[in-house]
Design a protein around this motif. Sequence first.
Motif, short mmCIF file in Angstrom:
data_model
loop_
_atom_site.label_atom_id
_atom_site.label_comp_id
_atom_site.label_asym_id
_atom_site.label_seq_id
_atom_site.Cartn_x
_atom_site.Cartn_y
_atom_site.Cartn_z
N ALA A 222 13.86 12.14 37.57
CA ALA A 222 14.63 11.91 38.69
C ALA A 222 15.88 12.96 38.96
CB ALA A 222 15.30 10.54 39.15
N ALA A 223 16.16 13.29 37.65
CA ALA A 223 17.57 14.23 37.60
C ALA A 223 16.95 15.74 37.81
CB ALA A 223 18.16 14.04 36.42
N LEU A 224 15.70 15.89 37.33
CA LEU A 224 15.07 17.25 37.33
C LEU A 224 14.42 17.30 38.67
CD1 LEU A 224 13.72 17.42 33.84
CD2 LEU A 224 15.62 18.55 34.53
N GLU A 225 14.05 16.21 39.37
CA GLU A 225 13.33 16.24 40.62
C GLU A 225 12.20 17.13 40.52
OE1 GLU A 225 16.17 18.10 43.63
OE2 GLU A 225 17.34 16.26 43.75
N ASP A 226 11.39 16.65 39.39
CA ASP A 226 10.29 17.38 38.90
C ASP A 226 9.02 16.82 39.96
OD1 ASP A 226 9.85 14.82 38.04
OD2 ASP A 226 9.69 15.63 36.02
N GLY A 227 9.19 15.81 40.88
CA GLY A 227 8.05 15.25 41.53
C GLY A 227 7.46 14.11 40.70
N ASN A 228 7.65 13.94 39.49
CA ASN A 228 6.81 12.85 38.92
C ASN A 228 7.30 11.32 38.93
OD1 ASN A 228 4.72 14.79 37.75
ND2 ASN A 228 6.34 15.71 36.27
N THR A 229 8.55 11.11 39.41
CA THR A 229 9.06 9.92 39.56
C THR A 229 8.51 8.85 39.88
OG1 THR A 229 11.28 11.23 39.95
CG2 THR A 229 11.43 8.92 39.95
N PHE A 230 7.83 9.12 40.98
CA PHE A 230 6.98 7.99 41.72
C PHE A 230 5.72 7.63 40.78
CE2 PHE A 230 3.01 7.11 44.18
CZ PHE A 230 3.17 5.86 44.62
N SER A 231 5.21 8.63 40.07
CA SER A 231 4.01 8.12 39.06
C SER A 231 4.44 7.59 37.73
CB SER A 231 3.37 9.50 38.85
OG SER A 231 3.99 10.57 38.15
N LEU A 232 5.68 7.87 37.44
CA LEU A 232 6.18 7.21 36.29
C LEU A 232 6.59 5.93 36.45
CD1 LEU A 232 8.38 10.18 34.89
CD2 LEU A 232 6.21 9.11 33.82
N LEU A 233 7.15 5.65 37.77
CA LEU A 233 7.52 4.02 38.03
C LEU A 233 6.17 3.21 38.25
CD1 LEU A 233 10.33 4.71 40.50
CD2 LEU A 233 10.50 3.27 38.69
N GLN A 234 5.30 3.98 38.99
CA GLN A 234 3.95 3.63 39.38
C GLN A 234 3.20 2.89 37.81
OE1 GLN A 234 1.73 2.66 42.29
NE2 GLN A 234 3.74 2.51 42.75
N GLU A 235 3.06 3.86 36.84
CA GLU A 235 2.59 3.67 35.49
C GLU A 235 3.36 2.58 34.99
OE1 GLU A 235 2.60 7.39 33.67
OE2 GLU A 235 1.19 8.13 35.10
N SER A 236 4.62 2.43 35.03
CA SER A 236 5.30 1.51 34.19
C SER A 236 5.23 0.14 34.77
CB SER A 236 6.87 1.90 34.29
OG SER A 236 7.60 0.78 33.49
N LEU A 237 5.11 0.07 36.21
CA LEU A 237 5.00 -1.07 37.04
C LEU A 237 3.49 -1.77 36.75
CD1 LEU A 237 5.90 -2.92 39.04
CD2 LEU A 237 5.20 -1.56 40.75
N TRP A 238 2.49 -0.77 36.81
CA TRP A 238 1.05 -1.21 36.67
C TRP A 238 0.86 -1.73 35.18
CZ3 TRP A 238 -3.42 -2.30 38.82
CH2 TRP A 238 -4.72 -2.15 38.20
N GLN A 239 1.53 -1.11 34.32
CA GLN A 239 1.15 -1.47 32.75
C GLN A 239 1.72 -2.66 32.47
OE1 GLN A 239 2.40 1.86 30.53
NE2 GLN A 239 0.79 3.01 31.26
N SER A 240 3.02 -3.00 32.91
CA SER A 240 3.84 -4.26 33.06
C SER A 240 3.03 -5.42 33.62
CB SER A 240 5.35 -4.29 33.62
OG SER A 240 6.14 -2.89 33.11
N CYS A 241 2.55 -5.41 34.91
CA CYS A 241 2.12 -6.26 35.40
C CYS A 241 0.39 -6.74 34.84
CB CYS A 241 1.75 -5.79 36.97
SG CYS A 241 3.32 -5.85 37.97
N GLU A 242 -0.01 -5.65 34.55
CA GLU A 242 -1.45 -5.89 34.09
C GLU A 242 -1.14 -6.51 32.58
OE1 GLU A 242 -5.02 -4.85 34.68
OE2 GLU A 242 -3.87 -5.53 36.15
N GLU A 243 -0.10 -6.17 31.80
CA GLU A 243 0.04 -6.71 30.52
C GLU A 243 0.27 -8.20 30.51
OE1 GLU A 243 2.61 -6.23 26.49
OE2 GLU A 243 2.64 -4.53 27.87
N TYR A 244 1.21 -8.72 31.47
CA TYR A 244 1.33 -9.84 31.78
C TYR A 244 0.46 -10.80 32.20
CZ TYR A 244 4.33 -13.95 33.22
OH TYR A 244 4.65 -15.29 33.28
N ASN A 245 -0.36 -10.17 33.16
CA ASN A 245 -1.61 -10.94 33.61
C ASN A 245 -2.54 -11.16 32.68
OD1 ASN A 245 -0.41 -11.66 36.19
ND2 ASN A 245 -1.41 -9.67 37.34
N THR A 246 -2.94 -10.27 32.01
CA THR A 246 -4.04 -10.16 31.02
C THR A 246 -3.54 -11.22 29.91
OG1 THR A 246 -4.48 -8.07 31.30
CG2 THR A 246 -5.13 -8.87 29.27
N PHE A 247 -2.18 -11.50 29.56
CA PHE A 247 -1.57 -12.35 28.69
C PHE A 247 -2.12 -13.72 29.20
CE2 PHE A 247 1.72 -14.87 26.63
CZ PHE A 247 1.47 -14.85 25.52
#
Length: 256
Positions: A222-247
């Motif tokens: 976000a500080a660098l404004e490199d355009g990857n902030t959305f994808s990084l948030l998405q990946e973290s959210l997806w992995q967190s939800c999937e890990e919890y649901n799989t558990f």
Amino acid sequence: MKNERMVEVLIVVLIIPLVSLLAGYFISKDIVEPNISKTNDSDNLKEMVVKGIDLFEVVLGSYSDFDTAKYHDDLMKMKGVYSFVSKDSDKYLLIGGIFLDREQSTLFSSYLKSQGISSEVYVKRGPSIKIVYDKKLTSEMDVFINKSQDFQQILNYMSALSYKASNDKLQKQELEDLERKVDSFKTDKGNFEKEEVTILIQKTIDIVDKITNDIKKIEISAALEDGNTFSLLQESLWQSCEEYNTFLKTIVTQNQ
């Protein structure tokens, strides 16, 4: 003689049973019957349903094989559009974003449409498990409910920030707020008597630990404004939800 014998018979027939009854009365009147409880164990038990995370997936396409899905995924990446492939039953979905709020997913789908990318919103329901516990643990379970809600709020906030990042409206203060929520969650681990509860809480703490590491990368992006902030948030959210649901699914399978 005959009359005397009849009298003896009458004595045996009438008096002996009477004596037996009287003896039984005087003996039994001093016997205390045990007070056997009639309560059923279920009267002391309560139930709680622990719900998984429902996801609203913005689906760009559905394919019968992985190679085709991956081909279209590569095309999206060449256009600078975030996407990933997820297996769903016998199909492979090309997903452009996931959110925990239907409105966010619908608005994001509309945004993609304005960019010439068609999509649909699918709902992926999280699993549920039932925990049976003693009523004496009610106060402890109330603490668990609050802890679970805090975990859900962290994921909800990540979903909201992810939507903002897709519109380049994410602010530094909001990421700092997320970091504070995460730190606060990890501080109080609680002490639960119920084993299933302890395992669930530990799993959420493990997931939040990973989110902590992800936040550092997101803040740099976000500080660098490199355009990857959305994808990084998405990946973290997806992995967190999937890990919890799989558990949760694992627990359901073990209890079947």
